[in-house]
Design an enzyme around this catalytic site. Sequence first.
Site, PDB file in Angstrom:
ATOM      1  N   LYS A  55      18.468  49.401  70.966  1.00 15.18           N
ATOM      2  CA  LYS A  55      19.541  47.433  71.219  1.00 15.18           C
ATOM      3  C   LYS A  55      19.522  47.333  69.478  1.00 15.18           C
ATOM      4  O   LYS A  55      18.215  47.603  68.953  1.00 15.18           O
ATOM      5  CB  LYS A  55      20.089  46.720  72.169  1.00 15.18           C
ATOM      6  CG  LYS A  55      19.938  47.288  72.904  1.00 15.18           C
ATOM      7  CD  LYS A  55      21.761  48.181  73.158  1.00 15.18           C
ATOM      8  CE  LYS A  55      21.744  48.016  74.179  1.00 15.18           C
ATOM      9  NZ  LYS A  55      21.462  49.412  75.221  1.00 15.18           N
TER      10      LYS A  55
HETATM   11  C1  PLP Z   1      27.927  48.259  77.535  1.00 15.88           C
HETATM   12  C2  PLP Z   1      26.456  47.710  77.921  1.00 15.88           C
HETATM   13  N1  PLP Z   1      26.060  46.778  78.744  1.00 15.88           N
HETATM   14  C3  PLP Z   1      24.747  47.118  79.873  1.00 15.88           C
HETATM   15  C4  PLP Z   1      23.749  47.491  79.234  1.00 15.88           C
HETATM   16  C5  PLP Z   1      21.872  47.797  80.090  1.00 15.88           C
HETATM   17  O1  PLP Z   1      21.457  46.983  79.444  1.00 15.88           O
HETATM   18  P1  PLP Z   1      20.156  47.367  79.882  1.00 15.88           P
HETATM   19  O2  PLP Z   1      19.378  48.299  80.080  1.00 15.88           O
HETATM   20  O3  PLP Z   1      19.132  46.379  79.177  1.00 15.88           O
HETATM   21  O4  PLP Z   1      20.102  46.776  81.161  1.00 15.88           O
HETATM   22  C6  PLP Z   1      23.517  48.504  78.385  1.00 15.88           C
HETATM   23  C7  PLP Z   1      22.552  50.213  78.240  1.00 15.88           C
HETATM   24  O5  PLP Z   1      22.484  50.472  77.255  1.00 15.88           O
HETATM   25  C8  PLP Z   1      25.032  48.330  77.676  1.00 15.88           C
HETATM   26  O6  PLP Z   1      24.895  49.922  76.830  1.00 15.88           O
END
Ligand code: PLP
Length: 382
Positions: free
Chosen positions: A186
């Site tokens: 990110k």
């Molecule tokens: C659109 C989206 N939602 C949720 C997530 C989940 O994030 P995390 O890895 O911080 O749990 C991601 C991770 O790539 C994502 O791209």
Amino acid sequence: MSAPAIPLMRPEMGDEEIALVAETIRSGWITQGPRVRELEAAFCVHTGAAHAIAVSNCTTALHLALLVLDIKPGDEVIVPPHSYIATANAVLYCGATPVFADIDPVDLNLDPRKVAAAITPRTKAIMAVHQVGRPAALAELAALAQQHGIALIEDAACAAGSEYHGKPIGANPWSSLVCFSFHPRKIISTGDGGMITTDRADYAAKLRLLRQHGMSVNDLQRHGSKTIVNEEYTILGYNYRLTDVQAAIGLAQLRRVPAFIARRREIVARYDTAFASVPGVTLFREPAHARWNHQTYLIRLTGATTAARGAFMQKLLDDGIASRRGIMSIHREPAYTARFGTQSFPASEAASDQCVCLPLYTQMTDAEIERVITAVRQHAPR
Ligand SMILES: Cc1ncc(COP(=O)(O)O)c(C=O)c1O
């Protein structure tokens, strides 16, 4: 086997992150404490939100956001199939049903017309995803939600620093719950980490309870009290805490968001110019109403088969350049076909099959950018 010389993404961390982490470790307070509180305050300033609640990642943020809305078995939540699997998984964690609505083929986000068609008496919420940091059609989705008396949640995992109609994502004018990720892919990273912004004090209070076992008194309050405080556990909660060590990294990272995005925009401008004339490659252009943070650089190999795309990606890898397939179509994954059978969302599937993510990170050198440009020009399927 050695890793590709040019990775897809490399988080930029430096002396400031290291100094803040060292200071935090020396302070003796290393999980959810003063640093987490500071990061939450800084995130409110960054987004303009009234409340920010730090959690362990964006998946847990989405889970808690749905719990705050009392999403439960029997309820439906509309989500795009074109997203990381965590988007829909969070709905399943609540025992509710993720109902997919197809995306717009140009912006790759929920198509409001498809959402309208998917609303049933059981629909409790729409979960808009700002895919690869590009804001979804929030105005249209918020209007739909209001018209049907349902909630709108934003999965802004990728969207820290993006703007929609001049407002930062997370500012809450369109929805009351916006969830961010601090995973290394990110814009900013804390290793793993997440944040929820909300304009509602009641949601904020409940989210703080839910993220820490439903405990009525948090450690900071207990630590600061001159009298003995015994907590009670008022609701079923979770351990979704962010650590102070992670928050220390986040504080340093958050200060760098404008510089990170400015650098990403420079690289994207070079890619866009170089690839505009490559046959078979379609580029995505920022619309006037939004400002993208360019979390990912995506190209579309319009007309290419998945085999041709795979061959292209392999040639890049042979040249030492990492790439990834485009965003997945969740409904095609075995975890979903096993539950819901075969479903078809043509716009999502076509985008999943034709898109490729190319390397984009702030510390890319000119030589690395040129290598990617040369390789794409040479290997793109015609
Ligand atoms: C659109 C989206 N939602 C949720 C997530 C989940 O994030 P995390 O890895 O911080 O749990 C991601 C991770 O790539 C994502 O791209």
